[in-house]
Design a protein around this motif. Sequence first.
Motif, short mmCIF file in Angstrom:
data_model
loop_
_atom_site.label_atom_id
_atom_site.label_comp_id
_atom_site.label_asym_id
_atom_site.label_seq_id
_atom_site.Cartn_x
_atom_site.Cartn_y
_atom_site.Cartn_z
N VAL A 12 1.09 -1.09 -0.14
CA VAL A 12 0.00 0.09 0.02
C VAL A 12 0.82 1.61 0.18
O VAL A 12 1.51 1.34 0.67
CB VAL A 12 -0.52 0.08 0.86
CG1 VAL A 12 -1.66 1.46 0.94
CG2 VAL A 12 -2.11 -1.02 0.87
N ILE A 37 -0.14 -0.75 -4.95
CA ILE A 37 -1.29 0.18 -5.09
C ILE A 37 -0.69 1.83 -4.82
O ILE A 37 -0.76 2.37 -3.19
CB ILE A 37 -2.52 0.06 -3.86
CG1 ILE A 37 -2.88 -1.26 -4.44
CG2 ILE A 37 -3.23 0.82 -4.56
CD1 ILE A 37 -4.13 -1.66 -3.67
N ARG A 85 3.51 12.47 -4.13
CA ARG A 85 1.92 11.97 -4.03
C ARG A 85 2.83 11.63 -6.01
O ARG A 85 1.83 12.30 -6.16
CB ARG A 85 0.88 13.10 -3.81
CG ARG A 85 -0.50 12.41 -4.29
CD ARG A 85 -1.27 12.96 -4.00
NE ARG A 85 -2.86 12.77 -4.76
CZ ARG A 85 -2.76 13.07 -6.27
NH1 ARG A 85 -1.60 13.24 -7.01
NH2 ARG A 85 -3.63 12.42 -7.00
N SER A 91 10.90 10.52 -3.68
CA SER A 91 12.06 10.31 -4.73
C SER A 91 11.98 11.49 -6.14
O SER A 91 12.16 11.35 -6.99
CB SER A 91 12.52 8.61 -4.80
OG SER A 91 11.08 8.23 -6.19
N GLY A 95 14.78 16.33 -2.43
CA GLY A 95 16.71 16.95 -2.26
C GLY A 95 17.88 16.30 -3.50
O GLY A 95 18.77 16.81 -3.26
N THR A 217 -4.95 5.13 -7.01
CA THR A 217 -5.71 4.55 -6.70
C THR A 217 -4.97 4.30 -4.86
O THR A 217 -4.45 4.72 -4.76
CB THR A 217 -5.29 2.86 -7.25
OG1 THR A 217 -5.63 3.15 -8.76
CG2 THR A 217 -6.75 2.54 -6.71
N SER A 254 2.83 0.92 3.38
CA SER A 254 4.46 1.94 2.88
C SER A 254 3.85 2.77 2.34
O SER A 254 4.15 4.26 1.27
CB SER A 254 4.84 1.05 1.30
OG SER A 254 5.39 -0.37 1.91
N ALA A 255 2.93 3.55 3.45
CA ALA A 255 2.25 4.45 2.56
C ALA A 255 2.36 6.18 3.57
O ALA A 255 2.77 6.93 3.30
CB ALA A 255 0.39 5.09 3.11
N ARG A 259 0.46 8.77 5.18
CA ARG A 259 -0.69 8.10 6.28
C ARG A 259 -0.68 6.91 6.41
O ARG A 259 -1.98 6.17 6.37
CB ARG A 259 -0.89 8.07 4.27
CG ARG A 259 -0.62 9.52 3.60
CD ARG A 259 -2.07 10.29 3.30
NE ARG A 259 -2.79 10.94 2.98
CZ ARG A 259 -4.00 11.84 3.20
NH1 ARG A 259 -4.87 10.97 2.75
NH2 ARG A 259 -3.92 13.22 2.11
N ASP A 518 8.05 1.81 6.41
CA ASP A 518 8.43 3.26 5.59
C ASP A 518 8.78 3.81 6.90
O ASP A 518 8.56 3.33 8.09
CB ASP A 518 6.90 3.65 4.41
CG ASP A 518 5.90 4.03 5.57
OD1 ASP A 518 5.99 3.82 7.04
OD2 ASP A 518 4.70 3.49 5.91
N HIS A 529 19.35 14.07 7.09
CA HIS A 529 17.92 13.35 5.43
C HIS A 529 17.90 12.20 5.80
O HIS A 529 19.58 10.84 6.03
CB HIS A 529 18.91 13.96 4.65
CG HIS A 529 19.09 15.48 4.75
ND1 HIS A 529 18.95 16.92 4.08
CD2 HIS A 529 19.99 16.21 5.26
CE1 HIS A 529 19.17 17.75 3.70
NE2 HIS A 529 20.53 17.22 5.06
#
Length: 548
Positions: A12, A37, A85, A91, A95, A217, A254-255, A259, A518, A529
Amino acid sequence: MDSSEGWDHIVVGGGLAGCVVASRLKEYQPSARILVIEAGPDVSHNKEILQFQSLQFLGGQFDWAYKTLPQKHCDGREVDIPAGRALGGGSIINGCAWLRGSRADFDSWADLVGDRRWSYDGQLPYFKKTEKWYNDELADQHGHDGKFDIESPVSTNRLYPLAGITEQAWLSPSPGNDMNAGTNLGIGQLNENRRDGARQVAPLVYSLEDVTVLRDTMVGSILLSKEGADDEPKATGVRLADGTEIHGKQVIVSAGAYRAPQILMHSGLGPKEVLEKQGIETVLDASEVGQNFTDHVMMRMNWELKDPAQGYAIDFQKPNPLFSEPQFAKGAPASYVASAAVPRDGLEAAIAKDEGGKADPEHPLLKREFAMMETMVLYLAVPPLTPDGLHISSFLMAMKPTSRGTVTIASKDPADPPLLDPNYLATEVDKYVWRHSLRQAAKLMTGDTTVLGRDVVAGETPFGGFEPLTTDVSDEDLDKRVRGQGTSTYHGAGSCSMGSVVDTDLRFKGVQNLRVVDASAIPIAIGAHIQAAVYALAEQAAVIISQG
Ligand SMILES: Cc1cc2nc3c(=O)[nH]c(=O)nc-3n(C[C@H](O)[C@H](O)[C@H](O)COP(=O)(O)OP(=O)(O)OC[C@H]3O[C@@H](n4cnc5c(N)ncnc54)[C@H](O)[C@@H]3O)c2cc1C
């Protein structure tokens, strides 16, 4: 294959970590059926993104463009937090700074979760898998046939006229440091994950060729089943925002740090009182979901040059012939990144104030020495100024905040943004680090102990009605400055932390067949970073998951 069929792994969020996990799982388990997704589009072949040199897409269509809740310790400001998004997540718009963090960071992570796989030595093989390093120095610390080409100002022949002078300003404690080899205390080249200057995006570097990707999606929640009253809930798939159900054996969330907690809460996995308030049935009262949220605070400053004719700074109106040479389009207009600790006595006093009593020498911030503040000097003016040839700038980033905030939800609607409260500058430690570091910045840029301060910089050109930064500034004015001007560094993490929300195999505690992989799983503030750490986390997670 119809995407609603049974999948072995449903990932996800096809962001930075999601691409790594999906790609590596396909490599390790070639017969596995893997579905990614992603809420955003696939723009990975968009030339503007690949060639892009700065952060121009901020606020645009590939940015979720979040805002924090009003920040109590920042004059009530709502601070912008961008997040990628699109397939590739961060990525696509980040930066490209490539900084691993230190041995101390990862060792304290391993201490916290009681698992040496997450220590520096435990993570090193995975850092190596991500890198194609550009020279043979410290070869045991670097990957040479890994995924990303890494470049530096020197490897791309970007020899900036102020390079030697900026390096001189930070000679102590460790000049010529390799910031990706276990210690980041000192000054070293600013490395970037670019190939001949071009951005390298996660879905191209980590091939998704044999993985099914549903783009544009949005996932709303995780499907959970609970057969007997005492049985642990099991993830059986996902429900999309439009209500479609997709079934699979394992769900990997992995949102991202903003999220991932939202999706879990929308699935009934979160603090009971939050779920009840939104009318969501509690499947598991998981009070730690959305807690321990952390981000790095950043401040930017413009510095006026004494003699602009020296050509030290980029000028968009009258391009300097040096900066027009093609190699200068291959990376950020900076030579170095410098990271420094703060005096131990001040840190102890600040910890004592935050925690009461005397600071414990075993306190995680005292047990090891950490890079508390990172500085980059850019050879151009930054907003609200435009590159005018008259100014250079510096970015300061506080890398080991002790303030912790929350991610929570405002509604049951997956389209609504999550409520982000990083709780910036809530602790005395964070305030102390800023006071000390801003004074250091004033000393380096305007004092007479460095060539930069003595001969190059005339003084600060502040914005927002503040006075120029000087060496004799009061604590009160420093506090006011950072409260009024601190921004996000876009490094949100920790909101589904390893140790509390997920175990050290990244399994969601108390639910079968569900993992979180994530930035939200990182349980500490990484002192750099964070993309290199997220890539390495996802690399190691893919190995762990493939082993069952
Ligand atoms: C502007 C910017 C600049 C940065 N600069 C640097 C830098 O120079 N160096 C550095 O080290 N780090 C940098 N970072 C940080 C780095 O990019 C992030 O830490 C990293 O992307 C986090 O990876 P992730 O996989 O956790 O989340 P992400 O990369 O954010 O991926 C999450 C993905 O999930 C998708 N998603 C979310 N919700 C749903 C849903 N409900 N359904 C389906 N998909 C969903 C998102 O669209 C996104 O693609 C920067 C970040 C930003 C935003």
